[in-house]
Structure formats: C-alpha cells, structure tokens
Design a protein around this motif. Sequence first.
Motif, mmCIF file in Angstrom:
data_model
loop_
_atom_site.group_PDB
_atom_site.id
_atom_site.type_symbol
_atom_site.label_atom_id
_atom_site.label_comp_id
_atom_site.label_asym_id
_atom_site.label_seq_id
_atom_site.Cartn_x
_atom_site.Cartn_y
_atom_site.Cartn_z
ATOM 1 N N HIS A 1 0.838 -1.210 0.000
ATOM 2 C CA HIS A 1 0.000 0.000 0.000
ATOM 3 C C HIS A 1 0.867 1.252 0.000
ATOM 4 C CE1 HIS A 1 -4.228 -1.388 1.140
ATOM 5 N NE2 HIS A 1 -3.537 -2.519 1.150
ATOM 6 N N SER A 2 2.095 1.144 0.501
ATOM 7 C CA SER A 2 2.984 2.306 0.621
ATOM 8 C C SER A 2 3.437 2.853 -0.722
ATOM 9 C CB SER A 2 4.215 1.936 1.445
ATOM 10 O OG SER A 2 5.030 1.012 0.722
ATOM 11 N N MET A 3 3.325 2.044 -1.787
ATOM 12 C CA MET A 3 3.825 2.403 -3.110
ATOM 13 C C MET A 3 5.340 2.564 -3.128
ATOM 14 S SD MET A 3 0.768 4.992 -4.323
ATOM 15 C CE MET A 3 1.379 5.159 -6.003
ATOM 16 N N LEU A 4 6.012 1.936 -2.170
ATOM 17 C CA LEU A 4 7.472 1.935 -2.126
ATOM 18 C C LEU A 4 8.015 0.620 -2.661
ATOM 19 C CD1 LEU A 4 8.177 3.335 1.470
ATOM 20 C CD2 LEU A 4 8.623 4.515 -0.689
ATOM 21 N N ASP A 5 9.244 0.648 -3.124
ATOM 22 C CA ASP A 5 10.003 -0.581 -3.330
ATOM 23 C C ASP A 5 10.070 -1.280 -1.967
ATOM 24 O OD1 ASP A 5 12.118 -2.477 -3.564
ATOM 25 O OD2 ASP A 5 13.080 -1.283 -5.118
ATOM 26 N N LEU A 6 9.659 -2.538 -1.887
ATOM 27 C CA LEU A 6 9.585 -3.218 -0.596
ATOM 28 C C LEU A 6 10.958 -3.509 -0.008
ATOM 29 C CD1 LEU A 6 6.538 -5.621 -0.954
ATOM 30 C CD2 LEU A 6 6.632 -3.208 -0.313
ATOM 31 N N ARG A 7 12.012 -3.199 -0.739
ATOM 32 C CA ARG A 7 13.366 -3.289 -0.193
ATOM 33 C C ARG A 7 13.794 -1.981 0.466
ATOM 34 N NH1 ARG A 7 16.062 -4.894 -5.794
ATOM 35 N NH2 ARG A 7 14.767 -3.065 -6.262
ATOM 36 N N ALA A 8 12.896 -0.986 0.475
ATOM 37 C CA ALA A 8 13.228 0.330 1.027
ATOM 38 C C ALA A 8 12.923 0.395 2.522
ATOM 39 C CB ALA A 8 12.428 1.404 0.293
ATOM 40 N N PRO A 9 13.720 1.137 3.272
ATOM 41 C CA PRO A 9 13.434 1.315 4.708
ATOM 42 C C PRO A 9 12.030 1.872 4.925
ATOM 43 C CG PRO A 9 15.600 2.189 4.166
ATOM 44 C CD PRO A 9 14.938 1.857 2.856
ATOM 45 N N ILE A 10 11.451 1.517 6.034
ATOM 46 C CA ILE A 10 10.130 1.867 6.568
ATOM 47 C C ILE A 10 8.961 1.312 5.763
ATOM 48 C CG2 ILE A 10 11.064 3.968 7.635
ATOM 49 C CD1 ILE A 10 9.211 5.601 5.798
ATOM 50 N N SER A 11 9.223 0.572 4.665
ATOM 51 C CA SER A 11 8.083 -0.017 3.943
ATOM 52 C C SER A 11 7.333 -1.007 4.827
ATOM 53 C CB SER A 11 8.532 -0.671 2.638
ATOM 54 O OG SER A 11 9.564 -1.621 2.845
ATOM 55 N N ALA A 12 8.049 -1.676 5.746
ATOM 56 C CA ALA A 12 7.369 -2.576 6.682
ATOM 57 C C ALA A 12 6.440 -1.803 7.602
ATOM 58 C CB ALA A 12 8.386 -3.358 7.509
ATOM 59 N N GLY A 13 6.802 -0.582 7.940
ATOM 60 C CA GLY A 13 5.992 0.202 8.864
ATOM 61 C C GLY A 13 4.594 0.456 8.360
ATOM 62 N N TYR A 14 4.462 0.693 7.051
ATOM 63 C CA TYR A 14 3.136 0.924 6.488
ATOM 64 C C TYR A 14 2.288 -0.344 6.559
ATOM 65 C CZ TYR A 14 5.118 5.293 4.770
ATOM 66 O OH TYR A 14 5.711 6.534 4.693
ATOM 67 N N GLY A 15 2.903 -1.474 6.256
ATOM 68 C CA GLY A 15 2.174 -2.732 6.337
ATOM 69 C C GLY A 15 1.759 -3.072 7.754
ATOM 70 N N LEU A 16 2.667 -2.870 8.710
ATOM 71 C CA LEU A 16 2.348 -3.157 10.101
ATOM 72 C C LEU A 16 1.250 -2.237 10.616
ATOM 73 C CD1 LEU A 16 5.952 -3.725 11.485
ATOM 74 C CD2 LEU A 16 4.121 -5.427 11.367
ATOM 75 N N THR A 17 1.286 -0.975 10.241
ATOM 76 C CA THR A 17 0.245 -0.046 10.681
ATOM 77 C C THR A 17 -1.118 -0.469 10.160
ATOM 78 O OG1 THR A 17 1.825 1.785 10.780
ATOM 79 C CG2 THR A 17 -0.507 2.360 10.633
ATOM 80 N N LEU A 18 -1.190 -0.845 8.891
ATOM 81 C CA LEU A 18 -2.464 -1.280 8.327
ATOM 82 C C LEU A 18 -2.955 -2.568 8.976
ATOM 83 C CD1 LEU A 18 -1.909 -0.464 4.551
ATOM 84 C CD2 LEU A 18 -3.501 0.652 6.121
ATOM 85 N N ALA A 19 -2.028 -3.465 9.280
ATOM 86 C CA ALA A 19 -2.417 -4.702 9.951
ATOM 87 C C ALA A 19 -2.981 -4.416 11.339
ATOM 88 C CB ALA A 19 -1.221 -5.645 10.038
ATOM 89 N N VAL A 20 -2.332 -3.518 12.056
ATOM 90 C CA VAL A 20 -2.825 -3.143 13.392
ATOM 91 C C VAL A 20 -4.216 -2.522 13.294
ATOM 92 C CG1 VAL A 20 -2.424 -1.559 15.322
ATOM 93 C CG2 VAL A 20 -0.531 -2.904 14.391
ATOM 94 N N LEU A 21 -4.414 -1.635 12.325
ATOM 95 C CA LEU A 21 -5.725 -1.009 12.146
ATOM 96 C C LEU A 21 -6.801 -2.039 11.798
ATOM 97 C CD1 LEU A 21 -4.731 2.220 10.193
ATOM 98 C CD2 LEU A 21 -5.563 2.078 12.540
ATOM 99 N N ALA A 22 -6.424 -3.060 11.025
ATOM 100 C CA ALA A 22 -7.388 -4.104 10.677
ATOM 101 C C ALA A 22 -7.969 -4.745 11.926
ATOM 102 C CB ALA A 22 -6.721 -5.156 9.794
#
Length: 466
Positions: free
Chosen positions: A185-206
Amino acid sequence: MGADAVVVGSGPNGLMAAVMLARAGREVLLLEAAERFGGGLRSAELTLPGHVHDLGATVMAMALASPAFRELDLKGVEFAHPPVVAAHPLDGQPAVLVHRDVRRTAEGLGRDGAAWTATVGAAVRAGLPLVELLLKPLGPWPARPMTFARAARFGLGAALPATTFARGAFRTERARALIAGMSAHSMLDLRAPISAGYGLTLAVLAHLVGWPVVRGGSQVLADALVAELRSLGGEAVTGHRVRRLSELDAPIVVLDVTPRQLLAMADLPGGYRRRLERYRYGPGVFKLDWALDGPVPWRDPAVASAGTVHLGGTLEEIALSEAEASAGRVSPRPYVLLVQPYAADPTRGGHTLWAYCHVPHGSRADVTDLVEAQIERYAPGFRDRVLARHAMGPAELEAADPNLVGGDIGGGLASLAQFARRPVWSPAPWRTPLPGVFLCSSSTPPGPGVHGMGGWQAARLALRHR
C-alpha cells in the motif's frame, strides 16, 4: 473575500481544517475547483446508471482511528464492515484471511500464528494511543510513557524494509505474502526502509478498528463534513479555482494542495522554494472500476467475504512488481489492490468493484489486461461477469484531482527521507514562510490516508497564529 479564514481544496484535510476553524468561531470560506466537494472522497456513476463508484478512497480505517474524526463525531455517516477485513489469495492453497480478531487471523497462519501475535498482536494490545502517536509524528503528544515504550518496540520492526521484516519475522510463504500485500500500500520498493511500517500499521488497524467503507459511497463522508461546516456558519463554494494567493484576502489561508501547486500559486522565499522544488512524487496508479452481473467468482469462496483483496502472489512476486514500478517500468504481473464494496455495502447499485496497480509516475500505459489477468488468476471467469468498465490512468486521475500529481495518490513519495521532511524539514511543516498561510494536504505529516490530521494540525497552528 470578507472571511476570517479561507481554505483552498476540499479533500479530507481541507474539509477537516475548515470545520476545525469554524468550530473555533472563525468565519470560514471553503473554495473547491471541482464541481463537487471531496477531492479523494468523491463518488460517481462511472460505469452504468445506478452503480456508485468511489473515485478515490473507499476503505476508511484511518477515519475510524483518527483523533480528528473521533473528535468531530459526525452525524449521518455510517461505516459498514465486511465479514472479512482482507484476503490474500495464493496459488494452490486457501487464501490468507485477515479478521478483526487477532487470534482467528493467527490461526490461519499455521506455524507463523505465534509470530503474528507477537508482532502485530503486541501493537494491537497497545491500542489507539499507539495509532494516535503514529498519526501525530510531530506531536502534540499525551504524557503516556507506556505508549512511547510500545511505540519504540513497534518502530524497530517498522523501520525495516518489508522484505527484511517478512523474512526475519515469519517462516511461511503465507505470512510473508500477507505482510507484503499490506506493505505494498505504501507504493514503495519493498526493499526500502520503513516499507514494513506501512504494512504493520495497516495490519494493526485491521484488528483495532477494521477496514470499513462508508455506506452509500465515500461522497457521503465529504458531504457530511460540508454540512457540518455550513451548520457552523461557514460558506462552501465549488467551481472556484484559485490560481494565485493574491486572489485571496484573509488573515488565515489553509491550502489543501501539494508542493507543485503551491510553487505555482505563490512568490515564495528562495530557500523555501528550493526545498519545495526538491520534493519527490512517487509512482502512479492505474485504476479500474467495473459493474458486474454478480460477485467475483473467486476460486476460494472465502475471498468473497473480504472487503479488500491483495492480488500478487508471494512476497517475492510482490516485491518484484513494486521494484519495477519504482524503477519506472510496467510490471507484467503487477500487484493489484482490489476492493469489493458490495461485501459490506449493498446500497451501491449492484456489484461494483474497483482495483488499481502501481505504474511508473505519469505512465500512459493501458494496463487493463494485466490487471484483469491477475484477477482471472484467482477468479477464473471474472471477465464474463463484466457489464461495463471504466479506466483511469495517471493523467486522468490528475485531471480529476490536481493533487494526484503523475497519478501519485499519496501526495508524494513515502520514503524515509520524506517521512522526516514532508514537504520540508521543520518542527511545524504545515506552516509556510508566508504570514498566515498554511499547508494541510497529504504532502504534510502524517501523509496519505483519510484521517484529516494534516488539516487538524494546520488549523491548530492557524488558530495559535491568530
């Protein structure tokens, strides 16, 4: 124009700023260039009469979690939750399902269930105070030492590239694919720093608030905000494009625009102008809407109950797709983010569906066949259900909403560098060097999403300024 405050642009941040200023007793004028209010919150009959589609945002997790929206307590807006929050189909095995319940989700991840509980579940236990901290990265913060401690633990994983986090935290293909779909969802290269943060935030919100839709379409939320503004004595006008700030005469001006528009609208001090000129936009999206004669024929029937579906296969496949979009190439097997509003809201005139994939910034490629091929991969016979389709590439999206520069729906690249300086490095980046002029778009912290926090912060600073 005779107002105490003028707000330019009626996206969720502009609407929030206008309402907050009006609630503080200011005489507010809201100006919108389009013929309808909402920016990314608009809905329209894009395919067939009676079929309501959202032009932009549909899934409203951020709105439920946002301190700004919770403070407003708007009337006339109903959030509808699908039976399953999200699904991630995989070839040759049952889809991974995300439920509101952490334990039920973990059970579907097999031997990675404990890892899901230890990572995402731990952040869920921190509750909304942790989410508030994420949505107010520059403050003001409540005095909650335990929240800061939990945020620090969350931040250790969130700072990582999604590929690194997924491989370090999980052992199975299913769990790794799930976090990749979230992080993309971040629209980042998933090898880029903080890309995990967007996924974790969305998972927590779910798990904390769900991923609902607004019953009747996202336009309902925009119209409710406009109604609230007018009930407070504010004025809201459509079809009025502001080209230069010199057209406005008010002690407070709040702009729901991105840096590119501000550069065209104002004569800015040289240093600030140069910093805005260095602001980077991210990949674009190619969006498709469909009217169907029935539900999507998913190979795994459980996917039909999900409001959001991530299509792209394994972690490795999704990471490759996102890397290609970031590098300026169209992926032949793109990651596709798909939303089935009818799973939660049957009031939109039948089986309406939308999906998008990430494409290079400003791309003019028509990737309809690539997107539909990904859907057919997990739902054979999908194309036979299509009654009508409507496509919008980056150019069409930007024409509909100038804030979507080059098709970038996030208001700017969500990289680590621009997380810290969005749009410039400042303890109060919503304030511009021009007296009484403030920025509030998703190009300001906390970034993209229907949360209204950019508008909330800009209004707070404007009121302090006065």
